[in-house]
Design an enzyme around this catalytic site. Structure first.
Site, PDB file in Angstrom:
ATOM      1  N   HIS A 253     -39.611 105.240  45.865  1.00 31.65           N
ATOM      2  CA  HIS A 253     -39.734 104.053  45.010  1.00 31.65           C
ATOM      3  C   HIS A 253     -38.394 103.640  44.420  1.00 31.65           C
ATOM      4  CE1 HIS A 253     -39.459 106.400  41.222  1.00 31.65           C
ATOM      5  NE2 HIS A 253     -40.064 107.344  41.935  1.00 31.65           N
ATOM      6  N   ASN A 254     -38.189 102.340  44.343  1.00 32.02           N
ATOM      7  CA  ASN A 254     -37.005 101.723  43.727  1.00 32.02           C
ATOM      8  C   ASN A 254     -35.701 101.983  44.460  1.00 32.02           C
ATOM      9  OD1 ASN A 254     -38.933 102.091  41.091  1.00 32.02           O
ATOM     10  ND2 ASN A 254     -37.643 100.270  40.922  1.00 32.02           N
TER      11      ASN A 254
END
Length: 356
Positions: A253-254
């Site tokens: 994620h991210n």
């Protein structure tokens, strides 16, 4: 597609040595190629395999000496029905030949298969092709020329760009975006929840961290089979234009990947990793969360990266460090083994250990 050695020479701008009328119907490795097939030689090892093999033609890098692929004693080819094509770059020439030989499948007809489910609130361009058992949920947008092969799920408010091909059993989850002319191979998941948990205050388990962001793939991205790109905790996980991701790769994620990065098979990025343009991650390598790898850096296979990497650097090892340092360390350890662990003797060889 059937070609001749003369056609190949013209199309590749190659210097042809041998007959121009030899038919070429396929390609294979030098040690397996049969008559009628072309192979390539970028090194003397490949050249030796061509000399001993049966391939009708070979693409030879121009910096290899002709004696590697011909009998330098009498200056003859190894057979009357064989030819040499000298090219600036053997690998690049082979790519062009494979493009010529690749079977051309008819493009799928636009339209929606009777077995697909399209929500009335979704927007599917008439030029898109939606295959059997596909699901396109409310608010999703499928652009012209996009192809959903079969069993594809496109979530709510997700987007698939023009000319993108989505192979069987791919999931593009809610609100995620895939750009134009991308390719997603079978089993890919775009926008699974990121792996985020926090200890429960009562000490009796863990709390799941909501991931309310999405994943965004820019144009010309390719993602290999069974790879996963997680959605962001907030904001977006971003895959830059032209990036190529191999099979079985995890992008946390991210993460933010620049343009034209390469991630080889079974590599993994933990959350919030940043890759500059043109970064290469070798197979099986791992990158720790919040690490930044500068543009053009190369990470060797099976490395473990836990600190930032400068632009253009080459890192390897566990924990990863500059490749030149790791080569010296490895050479030093080999010296230790040869000297039965006598550290005093090994220290005499530290300066030239990298030569081993």
């Amino acid at each position: 597609m059937s070609l001749t050695t003369g056609h190949l020479a013209t199309l590749l701008g190659a210097r042809l040595i041998g007959r121009p009328d030899i038919a070429i119907t396929g390609a294979d490795a030098a040690d397996r190629a049969l008559p009628g097939q072309v192979t390539f030689a970028r090194t003397t090892r490949f050249a030796a395999a061509w000399m001993a093999g049966r391939a009708s033609a070979v693409l030879v890098a121009k910096d290899l000496p002709l004696s590697c692929v011909m009998d330098d004693a009498i200056n003859l080819l190894p057979g009357p029905d064989r030819a040499v094509l000298i090219v600036p770059d053997a690998d690049l020439a082979l790519i062009r030949v494979l493009e010529m030989l690749m079977p051309k499948a008819a493009p799928p007809a636009p339209g929606v298969d009777a077995g697909a489910h399209i929500d009335p609130l979704a927007r599917v361009d008439p030029g898109a092709s939606i295959g059997p058992n596909c699901t396109v949920q409310a608010g999703a947008v499928i652009a012209s020329g996009a192809v959903l092969v079969a069993n594809v799920c496109v979530g709510r408010n997700a987007r698939v760009g023009a000319g993108t091909v989505v192979h069987a059993s791919v999931v593009i989850a809610d609100r995620c975006e895939v750009g134009a002319h991308c390719t997603l191979h079978g089993g890919v998941v775009i926008g699974a929840d990121g792996f985020g948990y926090y200890p429960s205050p009562d000490g009796r388990g863990v709390l799941k961290v909501p991931h309310i962001g999405n994943a965004v793939l820019h144009d010309h991205v390719e993602v290999g089979a069974n790879s996963c790109i997680d959605r962001a905790k907030f904001g977006s996980t971003i895959i830059g234009a032209g990036t190529k991701i191999d099979n079985l790769v995890q992008v946390g994620h991210n993460c933010r990947l620049g343009r034209s990065c390469i991630l080889c098979g079974q590599s993994g990025l933990a959350g919030s990793v940043i890759l500059g343009d043109g970064v290469l991650i070798g197979g099986g390598a791992r990158v720790m969360e919040n690490v930044e790898i500068g543009a053009g850096a190369k990470i060797a296979g099976f490395s473990g990266v836990n600190n930032n990497v400068p632009a253009g650097a080459e890192y390897m090892g566990m924990p990863a460090g500059p490749a030149s340092e790791w080569r010296r360390i490895y050479g030093f350890l080999r010296r230790m083994g040869r000297n039965r662990g006598n550290l005093g003797n090994c220290l005499l060889y530290t300066s030239d250990a990298a030569d081993e």
